[in-house]
Design a protein around this motif. Structure first.
Motif, mmCIF file in Angstrom:
data_model
loop_
_atom_site.group_PDB
_atom_site.id
_atom_site.type_symbol
_atom_site.label_atom_id
_atom_site.label_comp_id
_atom_site.label_asym_id
_atom_site.label_seq_id
_atom_site.Cartn_x
_atom_site.Cartn_y
_atom_site.Cartn_z
ATOM 1 N N GLU A 18 3.012 30.304 6.086
ATOM 2 C CA GLU A 18 2.129 29.280 5.437
ATOM 3 C C GLU A 18 2.585 27.856 4.595
ATOM 4 O O GLU A 18 1.788 27.141 4.985
ATOM 5 C CB GLU A 18 2.465 30.061 4.156
ATOM 6 N N ILE A 19 3.512 27.772 5.819
ATOM 7 C CA ILE A 19 4.578 26.539 5.381
ATOM 8 C C ILE A 19 4.716 26.281 6.220
ATOM 9 O O ILE A 19 4.444 25.036 6.623
ATOM 10 C CB ILE A 19 6.470 27.174 4.955
ATOM 11 N N ILE A 48 -4.634 28.733 12.799
ATOM 12 C CA ILE A 48 -5.607 27.660 13.612
ATOM 13 C C ILE A 48 -6.354 27.532 12.545
ATOM 14 O O ILE A 48 -6.420 26.494 11.740
ATOM 15 C CB ILE A 48 -6.008 27.894 15.403
ATOM 16 N N ASN A 49 -6.970 28.430 11.871
ATOM 17 C CA ASN A 49 -8.121 27.717 11.010
ATOM 18 C C ASN A 49 -6.983 27.400 9.853
ATOM 19 O O ASN A 49 -7.880 26.528 8.702
ATOM 20 C CB ASN A 49 -8.626 29.422 10.591
ATOM 21 N N ASN A 54 -5.975 22.989 6.205
ATOM 22 C CA ASN A 54 -4.559 22.261 5.073
ATOM 23 C C ASN A 54 -5.184 21.126 5.637
ATOM 24 O O ASN A 54 -4.767 20.570 4.643
ATOM 25 C CB ASN A 54 -3.233 23.509 5.835
ATOM 26 N N ASN A 55 -5.396 20.886 6.937
ATOM 27 C CA ASN A 55 -5.380 19.106 6.835
ATOM 28 C C ASN A 55 -6.041 19.002 5.981
ATOM 29 O O ASN A 55 -7.095 17.428 5.964
ATOM 30 C CB ASN A 55 -5.596 19.173 8.569
ATOM 31 N N LEU A 56 -7.868 20.440 6.285
ATOM 32 C CA LEU A 56 -9.194 19.077 5.523
ATOM 33 C C LEU A 56 -8.950 19.107 4.065
ATOM 34 O O LEU A 56 -8.806 18.139 3.825
ATOM 35 C CB LEU A 56 -10.000 20.084 5.658
ATOM 36 N N ASN A 57 -8.186 19.503 3.321
ATOM 37 C CA ASN A 57 -8.115 20.235 2.196
ATOM 38 C C ASN A 57 -6.977 18.771 1.354
ATOM 39 O O ASN A 57 -7.131 18.497 0.765
ATOM 40 C CB ASN A 57 -7.569 21.352 1.130
ATOM 41 N N THR A 363 -6.410 19.539 15.095
ATOM 42 C CA THR A 363 -6.423 21.197 14.918
ATOM 43 C C THR A 363 -5.385 21.674 16.217
ATOM 44 O O THR A 363 -5.124 20.973 17.115
ATOM 45 C CB THR A 363 -8.111 21.247 15.204
ATOM 46 N N LEU A 364 -5.612 22.822 15.941
ATOM 47 C CA LEU A 364 -4.187 23.161 17.655
ATOM 48 C C LEU A 364 -5.683 23.997 17.929
ATOM 49 O O LEU A 364 -5.159 24.657 19.285
ATOM 50 C CB LEU A 364 -3.973 24.143 16.934
#
Length: 394
Positions: A18-19, A48-49, A54-57, A363-364
């Motif tokens: 999570e971190i 990946i999702n 996290n990046n979007l939020n 994104t990964l």
């Protein structure tokens, strides 16, 4: 592998992941060598999702500026712009892609779609993940063309994401040319009778039914928004919006907004407006622009307008807090704040009418392609531009 906190107590693996999912791709790339568990976990669809969400939020936005230089605007490259506060979108590095070289036509960039970009240039199509620095040239289609066709050309293209199968797809219209004789003279006719669809999961093409019996001629504005790809098109019904559902792989038709003037008097851009189809409409001529934003939510509604913005060539895209990137009449990148009507010149220029702003989150997503180094993609300092190198070699 479990982590340790300051007291030496083991931290559960799920909490460690999570971190890690909140870290940038550059850090995760380094951490792959920590242990096999981390390396394999970073490649799972779940991680990946999670990383992408996290990046979007957190609105961890990145900026690329597609631009070109040269006497005829023939040298294409990308500038990565800083999004840190106080740096005024300064150029961090310039990126040169060989796929953009040696062609008479300009490369078209589709996306971003979940951080992935798609390149369309003549008969080549490529996918690029600027975060993982992977690039993939798509294989040629093995779909048979009509045996009587003298030649084949590929027209408009779309690129998007199928959330049902976790797949990325490329769709393109195929034009077949046929030779015929009339009064002893040879002529060519053409029909847009085939549609090809590429799947990244399968790494192959298949043929789809054409959306209608009549040929469709598409314009330059198009975009992927929330599972659908949209093109402005003209066919038997007249001027419409042609959409393609990436999950169901079906076409549908939407009307254009009812705006003042006609298509010849206005320019258009489709945009993602908070997950809905939006459109920017602005005059084709003049440097005093009134920019109108329409949104499709069951029907078209005008969301808002920027009246009489001076010294503007065209809008390029939205940024945070309602700000808008514009190309000035001097062909420089500027940022417009509608609330204060302030125009901030960012000191970045390009060849006229060829700039494109690309806002994406990291994104990964793997492309199963090759690294940027293998594709000879060059990342250079802000002072370097491909045109300088080419001029020295002439």
């Amino acid at each position: 592998m479990k982590g340790l906190n300051k007291t030496g107590t083991e931290v559960p693996e799920i909490l460690v992941l999570e971190i890690l999912s909140k870290l940038p791709v550059k850090s995760l790339t380094r951490f792959r060598c920590v242990c096999k568990f981390w390396s394999s976990s970073f490649q799972t669809p779940f991680f990946i999702n999670k990383h992408h969400l996290n990046n979007l939020n957190n609105k961890n936005l990145n900026l690329l500026l597609q631009r070109c230089h040269g006497p005829n605007g023939e040298i294409h490259y990308f500038s990565q712009l800083s999004t840190e506060k106080g740096q005024n979108f300064m150029v961090k590095q310039n990126i040169h892609l060989p796929i953009c070289e040696d062609y008479l036509v300009d490369p078209t960039v589709h996306g971003p779609c979940n951080g992935i970009l798609c390149f369309d240039i003549e008969f080549k199509i490529g996918l690029w993940n600027p975060s993982t620095r992977q690039f993939k040239i798509l294989p040629e289609s093995s779909i048979e063309r009509p045996p009587s066709a003298e030649s084949t050309d590929f027209g408009c293209l779309g690129f998007g994401y199928d959330s049902l199968t976790d797949d990325y797809k490329v769709i393109r219209f195929v034009t077949n040319y046929f030779e015929y004789e009339f009064d002893g003279m040879s002529y060519y006719s053409h029909t847009i009778a085939q549609v090809d669809l590429y799947s990244l999961n399968c790494n192959s093409w298949k043929e789809l039914p054409h959306p209608g019996a009549d040929a469709w001629y598409t314009f330059t504005f198009h975009n992927y928004i929330n599972g659908f790809y949209y093109w402005a098109a003209v066919g038997a019904p007249g001027y419409v919006i042609l959409s393609f559902d990436m999950v169901n792989e079906r076409f549908s038709i939407l009307p254009l907004p009812e705006f003042e003037g006609n298509l010849a008097q206005n320019h258009w851009e489709f945009l993602d407006f908070k997950g809905s189809l939006g459109a920017i409409v602005y005059p084709a001529k003049g440097t005093l622009k009134s920019i109108h934003v329409w949104v499709m939510s069951g029907s078209w509604t005008k969301q808002y307008s920027f009246e009489s913005v001076p010294e503007v060539e065209r809008p390029l895209g939205f940024w945070e807090n309602g700000k808008v990137f514009l190309e000035s009449s001097d062909h420089e990148l500027v940022l417009f704040d509608p609330s204060t009507r302030e125009l901030q010149n960012l000191g970045i220029d390009a060849y006229p009418n060829k700039m494109q702003i690309i806002v994406y989150v990291e994104t990964l997503v793997p492309l199963n392609g090759r690294s940027e180094l293998e594709e000879l993609i060059m990342r250079r300092s802000p002072s370097w531009r491909p045109v300088d190198k080419i001029n020295r070699n002439r």
